[in-house]
Design a protein around this motif. Structure first.
Motif, PDB file in Angstrom:
ATOM      1  N   UNK A  89     -10.269 -12.813 -10.928  1.00  0.00           N
ATOM      2  CA  UNK A  89      -9.052 -12.258 -11.516  1.00  0.00           C
ATOM      3  C   UNK A  89      -7.856 -12.442 -10.578  1.00  0.00           C
ATOM      4  N   UNK A  90      -8.059 -12.245  -9.268  1.00  0.00           N
ATOM      5  CA  UNK A  90      -6.969 -12.478  -8.317  1.00  0.00           C
ATOM      6  C   UNK A  90      -6.519 -13.936  -8.375  1.00  0.00           C
ATOM      7  N   UNK A  91      -7.475 -14.856  -8.387  1.00  0.00           N
ATOM      8  CA  UNK A  91      -7.136 -16.285  -8.389  1.00  0.00           C
ATOM      9  C   UNK A  91      -6.361 -16.652  -9.656  1.00  0.00           C
ATOM     10  N   UNK A  92      -6.842 -16.198 -10.808  1.00  0.00           N
ATOM     11  CA  UNK A  92      -6.150 -16.510 -12.058  1.00  0.00           C
ATOM     12  C   UNK A  92      -4.778 -15.853 -12.106  1.00  0.00           C
TER      13      UNK A  92
ATOM     14  N   UNK B  93      -1.515 -18.117 -12.721  1.00  0.00           N
ATOM     15  CA  UNK B  93      -0.702 -17.939 -13.933  1.00  0.00           C
ATOM     16  C   UNK B  93       0.701 -17.442 -13.610  1.00  0.00           C
ATOM     17  N   UNK B  94       0.838 -16.564 -12.638  1.00  0.00           N
ATOM     18  CA  UNK B  94       2.181 -16.139 -12.242  1.00  0.00           C
ATOM     19  C   UNK B  94       2.955 -17.305 -11.624  1.00  0.00           C
ATOM     20  N   UNK B  95       2.264 -18.134 -10.842  1.00  0.00           N
ATOM     21  CA  UNK B  95       2.934 -19.299 -10.250  1.00  0.00           C
ATOM     22  C   UNK B  95       3.411 -20.253 -11.342  1.00  0.00           C
ATOM     23  N   UNK B  96       2.575 -20.480 -12.351  1.00  0.00           N
ATOM     24  CA  UNK B  96       2.978 -21.350 -13.466  1.00  0.00           C
ATOM     25  C   UNK B  96       4.205 -20.769 -14.158  1.00  0.00           C
ATOM     26  N   UNK B  97       4.183 -19.462 -14.408  1.00  0.00           N
ATOM     27  CA  UNK B  97       5.280 -18.834 -15.142  1.00  0.00           C
ATOM     28  C   UNK B  97       6.595 -18.913 -14.366  1.00  0.00           C
ATOM     29  N   UNK B  98       6.551 -18.626 -13.077  1.00  0.00           N
ATOM     30  CA  UNK B  98       7.789 -18.568 -12.296  1.00  0.00           C
ATOM     31  C   UNK B  98       8.278 -19.942 -11.833  1.00  0.00           C
ATOM     32  N   UNK B  99       7.372 -20.903 -11.637  1.00  0.00           N
ATOM     33  CA  UNK B  99       7.758 -22.197 -11.066  1.00  0.00           C
ATOM     34  C   UNK B  99       8.130 -23.217 -12.138  1.00  0.00           C
ATOM     35  N   UNK B 100       7.496 -23.147 -13.301  1.00  0.00           N
ATOM     36  CA  UNK B 100       7.681 -24.186 -14.323  1.00  0.00           C
ATOM     37  C   UNK B 100       9.143 -24.484 -14.648  1.00  0.00           C
ATOM     38  N   UNK B 101      10.041 -23.477 -14.826  1.00  0.00           N
ATOM     39  CA  UNK B 101      11.432 -23.828 -15.165  1.00  0.00           C
ATOM     40  C   UNK B 101      12.143 -24.649 -14.100  1.00  0.00           C
ATOM     41  N   UNK B 102      11.616 -24.672 -12.874  1.00  0.00           N
ATOM     42  CA  UNK B 102      12.285 -25.380 -11.791  1.00  0.00           C
ATOM     43  C   UNK B 102      11.759 -26.805 -11.601  1.00  0.00           C
ATOM     44  N   UNK B 103      10.756 -27.192 -12.376  1.00  0.00           N
ATOM     45  CA  UNK B 103      10.224 -28.553 -12.276  1.00  0.00           C
ATOM     46  C   UNK B 103      11.203 -29.507 -12.949  1.00  0.00           C
TER      47      UNK B 103
ATOM     48  N   UNK C 119      -8.413 -11.370 -23.066  1.00  0.00           N
ATOM     49  CA  UNK C 119      -7.878 -10.043 -22.723  1.00  0.00           C
ATOM     50  C   UNK C 119      -8.143  -9.693 -21.266  1.00  0.00           C
ATOM     51  N   UNK C 120      -9.301 -10.040 -20.780  1.00  0.00           N
ATOM     52  CA  UNK C 120      -9.676  -9.613 -19.437  1.00  0.00           C
ATOM     53  C   UNK C 120      -9.086 -10.436 -18.314  1.00  0.00           C
ATOM     54  N   UNK C 121      -8.697 -11.698 -18.602  1.00  0.00           N
ATOM     55  CA  UNK C 121      -8.304 -12.578 -17.506  1.00  0.00           C
ATOM     56  C   UNK C 121      -6.944 -13.264 -17.686  1.00  0.00           C
ATOM     57  N   UNK C 122      -6.507 -13.490 -18.912  1.00  0.00           N
ATOM     58  CA  UNK C 122      -5.320 -14.326 -19.102  1.00  0.00           C
ATOM     59  C   UNK C 122      -4.198 -13.670 -19.892  1.00  0.00           C
ATOM     60  N   UNK C 123      -4.441 -12.560 -20.545  1.00  0.00           N
ATOM     61  CA  UNK C 123      -3.390 -11.917 -21.333  1.00  0.00           C
ATOM     62  C   UNK C 123      -2.251 -11.465 -20.407  1.00  0.00           C
ATOM     63  N   UNK C 124      -0.984 -11.715 -20.775  1.00  0.00           N
ATOM     64  CA  UNK C 124       0.121 -11.281 -19.916  1.00  0.00           C
ATOM     65  C   UNK C 124       0.102  -9.783 -19.613  1.00  0.00           C
ATOM     66  N   UNK C 125      -0.324  -8.972 -20.576  1.00  0.00           N
ATOM     67  CA  UNK C 125      -0.402  -7.534 -20.319  1.00  0.00           C
ATOM     68  C   UNK C 125      -1.391  -7.236 -19.201  1.00  0.00           C
ATOM     69  N   UNK C 126      -2.531  -7.925 -19.207  1.00  0.00           N
ATOM     70  CA  UNK C 126      -3.534  -7.730 -18.152  1.00  0.00           C
ATOM     71  C   UNK C 126      -3.029  -8.237 -16.808  1.00  0.00           C
TER      72      UNK C 126
ATOM     73  N   UNK D  81     -17.177  -1.273 -26.911  1.00  0.00           N
ATOM     74  CA  UNK D  81     -16.094  -0.396 -27.329  1.00  0.00           C
ATOM     75  C   UNK D  81     -14.827  -1.198 -27.553  1.00  0.00           C
ATOM     76  N   UNK D  82     -14.002  -0.692 -28.449  1.00  0.00           N
ATOM     77  CA  UNK D  82     -12.751  -1.354 -28.775  1.00  0.00           C
ATOM     78  C   UNK D  82     -11.872  -1.515 -27.539  1.00  0.00           C
ATOM     79  N   UNK D  83     -11.905  -0.545 -26.628  1.00  0.00           N
ATOM     80  CA  UNK D  83     -11.012  -0.574 -25.474  1.00  0.00           C
ATOM     81  C   UNK D  83     -11.433  -1.580 -24.411  1.00  0.00           C
ATOM     82  N   UNK D  84     -12.684  -1.985 -24.394  1.00  0.00           N
ATOM     83  CA  UNK D  84     -13.184  -2.856 -23.325  1.00  0.00           C
ATOM     84  C   UNK D  84     -12.533  -4.230 -23.401  1.00  0.00           C
ATOM     85  N   UNK D  85     -11.952  -4.695 -22.293  1.00  0.00           N
ATOM     86  CA  UNK D  85     -11.291  -6.003 -22.252  1.00  0.00           C
ATOM     87  C   UNK D  85     -12.144  -7.067 -21.557  1.00  0.00           C
ATOM     88  N   UNK D  86     -13.409  -6.728 -21.238  1.00  0.00           N
ATOM     89  CA  UNK D  86     -14.334  -7.694 -20.640  1.00  0.00           C
ATOM     90  C   UNK D  86     -13.815  -8.272 -19.326  1.00  0.00           C
ATOM     91  N   UNK D  87     -13.202  -7.429 -18.501  1.00  0.00           N
ATOM     92  CA  UNK D  87     -12.649  -7.930 -17.237  1.00  0.00           C
ATOM     93  C   UNK D  87     -13.713  -8.109 -16.162  1.00  0.00           C
TER      94      UNK D  87
END
Length: 496
Positions: free
Chosen positions: A53-56, A60-70, A130-137, A304-310
């Protein structure tokens, strides 16, 4: 004798010290029609899934913040930003791909393919999105990390929240919220760079000359990020997001999910070091799987509905199993069918290929194939012919009849293209661009990445003039390819 503890009664003022947990329950106890949110204090855990989860998160944050500057080199005055949604120019750029507004079906196809991929992954492996790639997570993980930096881990945060107001509490809370707001502002700021040239916008933004939409969009994203990731967290997943309810239709007993293997863990209960393990399960009821869960649920209660499988409860349980000398995997990614088979003494079987995964897989391949075919066969030139309506025709002094047309030639490429224009259907027809000598065929240079309107007169000689209208067509040749654009030629009625 059974002892019942009633926690609903008010505690007498002389009843001695009150635990932190009791104070938190008192804060969460409903005071009106609606129950207040019960704060969740997830404990930090170490293990394979937490590191994943730390690695992803970093990627993903690097992709989000760096992409507009490519930067991506494009000819002429075209923008050199690799990924850009250019509303002013009516274009979407993604590296070497350029989409026009009339090609929105490619965006639709991409969304359909993404939905089918999500369905397939969910049917196979549960709520991995939900557990690894959702922006909310991702942003909630980042906010919890910042919270730990200022307030400490689970127990320290609970004590700080329950403590009376003090300088220590104030500076820690203020520092946390200040960094949260900074991250939220950075999130909104990075978002607006996808819609404007990033180097230009970052200069104009701070001097107040950027478009108003940039300020409004940045403010909205800043507010929603701060509220959703900092304050609402699990409530977004449980109450606002529709996916937990939809994904129930995607799962079956062969779907891999974070699972408590009750066949091995029950009967559960505390265990002392010298006690034997015969006649009991491996679960020592330590609740570590609960205190690390960002959703605040107990995985031992089943799916359970709440479990995001993290997978954080897997890491926590594995740590405990290592300490008590039992095999890892009491909580693991497993299927309900496998757990049921082991509980009956049978060998579990995992079936990845089954009807629903085949449906999703075939549909995904079909949509993906159509997308690839569409990209490979899309025309570089788009041509539309508009015939003059008023007047529909002009009769010249020598008896010839002239029709006027407007050709709109869209060059979807990045290079200037030379096209040859001829006219079929009217024998002896002459083509001419106003202000230029006539030619057959006409040769025109079409500028890249724009629609070039071209005014053309087509004249039928007097000895070929008929009555009414006649089917005709423009023939557009470029790069060895010929495009036929149907139209009509209006002769009108013969003079008396």
């Amino acid at each position: 004798m059974t002892i019942i503890i009633d926690r609903t009664r008010e505690r007498p003022a002389t009843a001695g010290p009150v635990s932190v947990a009791e104070r938190q329950r008192e804060k969460a106890r409903p005071k009106g029609l609606y129950q207040a949110r019960v704060p969740i204090y997830p404990k930090l855990v170490h293990g394979r899934w937490r590191w994943l989860k730390w690695a992803l998160l970093i990627v993903m944050l690097a992709i989000y913040y760096i992409t507009p500057w490519i930067r991506w080199d494009r000819p002429g005055a075209l923008p050199d930003q690799a990924v850009l949604v250019d509303f002013d120019g009516g274009r979407f750029y993604f590296f070497m791909i350029q989409l026009w507004p009339q090609e929105v079906y490619f965006i639709t196809g991409l969304l359909v393919a993404a939905a089918l991929a999500l369905f397939l992954v969910t049917a196979l492996f549960g709520r991995l999105w939900c557990g690894y790639a959702c922006p909310q997570t991702v942003w909630t993980d980042l906010y919890i990390y910042i919270e730990r930096m200022f307030e400490g881990d689970r127990n320290a945060r609970m004590r700080l929240d329950a403590a009376p107001t003090s300088f220590n509490k104030l500076w820690r809370k203020a520092g946390k919220h200040a960094v949260w707001i900074g991250v939220a502002f950075g999130t909104g700021g990075a978002w607006i760079f996808y819609f404007h040239d990033a180097p230009d916008l970052i200069r104009t933004f701070w001097v107040g000359t950027a478009p108003m939409t940039a300020y409004v969009s940045c403010a909205i994203l800043t507010f929603t990020t701060y509220i959703f990731a900092g304050h609402m967290r699990e409530q977004v997943c449980t109450y606002m997001c529709p996916w937990p309810r939809i994904q129930g239709a995607m799962l079956d007993d062969q779907s891999f999910q974070v699972t408590y293997r009750y066949d091995r863990g029950e009967p559960r209960g505390p265990h002392k070091k010298a006690e034997p393990w015969e006649g009991r399960g491996d679960c020592i009821d330590c609740n570590q799987c609960v205190v690390v869960c960002p959703m605040g649920i107990d995985i031992r209660d089943g799916a359970q509905l709440e479990c995001i499988n993290c997978g954080l409860c897997i890491d926590a349980c594995n740590e405990v199993m290592d300490k008590v000398g039992r095999p890892r995997g009491l909580i693991a990614y497993d299927t309900d069918a496998a757990v049921a088979a082991r509980s009956c003494g049978q060998k579990p079987e995992h079936r990845l290929i089954r009807p629903r995964t085949l449906y999703y897989g075939v549909a995904l391949m079909l949509v993906g194939g159509l997308m690839i075919w569409g990209f490979n066969t899309r025309e570089q030139l788009g041509v539309h012919a508009l015939r003059d309506r008023n007047p529909a025709y002009v009769r010249l002094h020598d008896g010839a009849v002239r029709n006027g047309y407007t050709l709109k030639i869209a060059n979807h490429g990045f290079e200037t293209t030379t096209v040859e224009i001829s006219y079929a259907g009217v024998p002896g027809a002459a083509l001419r661009i106003p202000g230029q000598p006539g030619a057959d065929p006409l040769r025109v240079d079409v500028e890249p990445n724009r629609v070039t309107p071209l005014r053309i007169f087509v004249t039928a000689p007097a000895d070929q003039v008929g009555e009414g209208s006649r089917d005709a067509a423009f023939e557009i040749r470029s790069g060895g390819k010929t495009k036929i654009v149907p139209t009509a030629f209006e002769y009108g009625s013969q003079p008396q």
